[in-house]
Design an enzyme around this catalytic site. Structure first.
Site, PDB file in Angstrom:
ATOM      1  NE  ARG A  24      -3.220   2.145   3.263  1.00  0.00           N
ATOM      2  CZ  ARG A  24      -2.730   3.073   4.077  1.00  0.00           C
ATOM      3  NH1 ARG A  24      -1.480   3.002   4.494  1.00  0.00           N
ATOM      4  NH2 ARG A  24      -3.485   4.081   4.463  1.00  0.00           N
ATOM      5  CB  ALA A  25       3.727   2.229   2.127  1.00  0.00           C
ATOM      6  N   GLY A 105      12.618 -11.168   2.579  1.00  0.00           N
ATOM      7  CA  GLY A 105      13.762 -11.467   3.443  1.00  0.00           C
ATOM      8  C   GLY A 105      15.004 -11.831   2.640  1.00  0.00           C
ATOM      9  CG  ASP A 130      13.046 -16.129   9.497  1.00  0.00           C
ATOM     10  OD1 ASP A 130      12.057 -16.539  10.135  1.00  0.00           O
ATOM     11  OD2 ASP A 130      13.383 -16.592   8.401  1.00  0.00           O
TER      12      ASP A 130
END
Ligand code: F6P
Length: 325
Positions: A24-25, A105, A130
């Site tokens: 969204r950002a 990640g 993580d």
């Protein structure tokens, strides 16, 4: 306004709560510059196939509060090979896409680095439960995953205290003990098992026995999934070889930790990092991962991030032990 750009957003690898807030950002920050935004379906696979969907301010409405990723994710084997990477870049060229934001990640940031080396301006956004990415003290999804683990610990304590039980709670984290250690400290566990520190099952059993003898009503052991001994094998060791006092049970939290509504902290982090990624592309600072370092949004070259893992700060291990008194 900066020159018209078409950018693609990719969510890749294990989903993390807050990824949608980041999508969204990125979308709204891009649209506010007059750029066009697209989402790649199912991670890098969507790039290879040219399977993109347009994203506008309304398409990303109502998603900030949801876990997972509306774009879908994948661990693409094809994109690991040079052939898949070149195909992806060629597809993007055909579609007129001139930049990418990769939310994910470790594996995903290796992919981001590959795109960048292939000539596509790319910015990574640090997102994994993580919390093992170099370039960010905290990554999108960690706070939510930890809160899920805390809720599990709280619940196990109430049932454990009722029946005088020890619970071995296995949490995710791949090869990193971050989630287990932080959950153990904030959840008030009696012991923690992490891959970064050698575990002696006999010593661990003695610790739990000692907690029982000190009058503790329960024995909570948080076990990181990447540890040499998993929760089931430790439980077996306790019941077959050592008397720990408590009756022993195992709970494996697994993917429950990933599929949650993002917390305030994750929504905020995702919003800041997503907007910063677009800002970086707008000012020509690409080939970097945006993350948080010492409370500030910071960019680290993807070359320093890809293929590395952040070492766990073991200082809290001592605190965990002291608080288990
Ligand atoms: O990297 C995020 C993570 O949730 C790890 O903690 C875990 O080991 C792994 O992904 C699980 O992967 P999968 O969802 O493919 O089973």
């Amino acid at each position: 306004m900066s020159p018209a750009k078409k950018i693609v957003v990719v969510t890749s690898g294990g989903d993390a709560p807050g990824m949608n807030a980041a999508i969204r950002a990125v979308t709204r920050a891009a649209c506010s510059r007059g750029w066009e935004a697209f989402g790649s379906r199912h991670g890098f696979e969507g790039l290879i196939k040219g399977d993109l969907r347009p994203l506008g301010p309304r398409e990303v409405g109502g998603i900030m509060q949801t876990g997972g990723t509306i774009l879908g994710s994948a661990r693409s084997k094809r994109f690991k090979e040079a052939e898949g990477q070149l195909e992806a870049v060629a597809q993007l060229e055909r579609l007129g896409v001139s930049a990418a934001v990769v939310i994910g990640g470790n594996g995903s940031q290796q992919g981001a680095y590959a795109l960048s080396r292939a000539g596509l301006p790319t910015v990574g956004v640090a997102s994994t439960i993580d919390n093992d990415l170099v370039g960010s003290d905290v990554t999108i999804g960690v706070d939510t995953a930890l809160n899920v683990a805390l809720e599990a610990i709280d619940r196990l304590k109430s049932t454990g205290s009722s029946l005088g039980r020890a619970f071995l709670l296995e949490v995710m984290g791949r090869d990193c003990g971050y989630l287990a250690l932080m959950a153990a400290v904030a959840g008030g566990a009696e012991a923690v098992v992490i891959p970064e520190v050698e575990t002696d099952p006999d010593k661990l059993a003695a610790e739990i026995r000692a907690a029982y003898e000190r009058g503790k009503p329960h024995g909570i052991v948080v076990v990181a999934e990447g540890s040499r001994y998993n929760a089931a094998s430790l439980a077996h060791h306790f019941t077959e070889h050592k008397e720990v006092g408590f009756d022993v049970r195992v709970t494996i939290l697994g993917h429950v930790q990933r599929g949650a509504r993002p917390t305030y902290a994750d929504r905020m982090l995702a919003t800041r990092l997503g907007a910063a990624a677009v800002d970086h592309l707008g000012t020509g600072r690409h080939g970097v991962l945006v993350g948080m370092l010492r409370g500030e949004v910071a960019a680290t070259p993807l070359a320093e991030v890809a293929g590395k893992t952040k070492p766990l700060d073991l200082a809290l291990l001592e605190l965990a032990g002291m608080m288990a008194l």
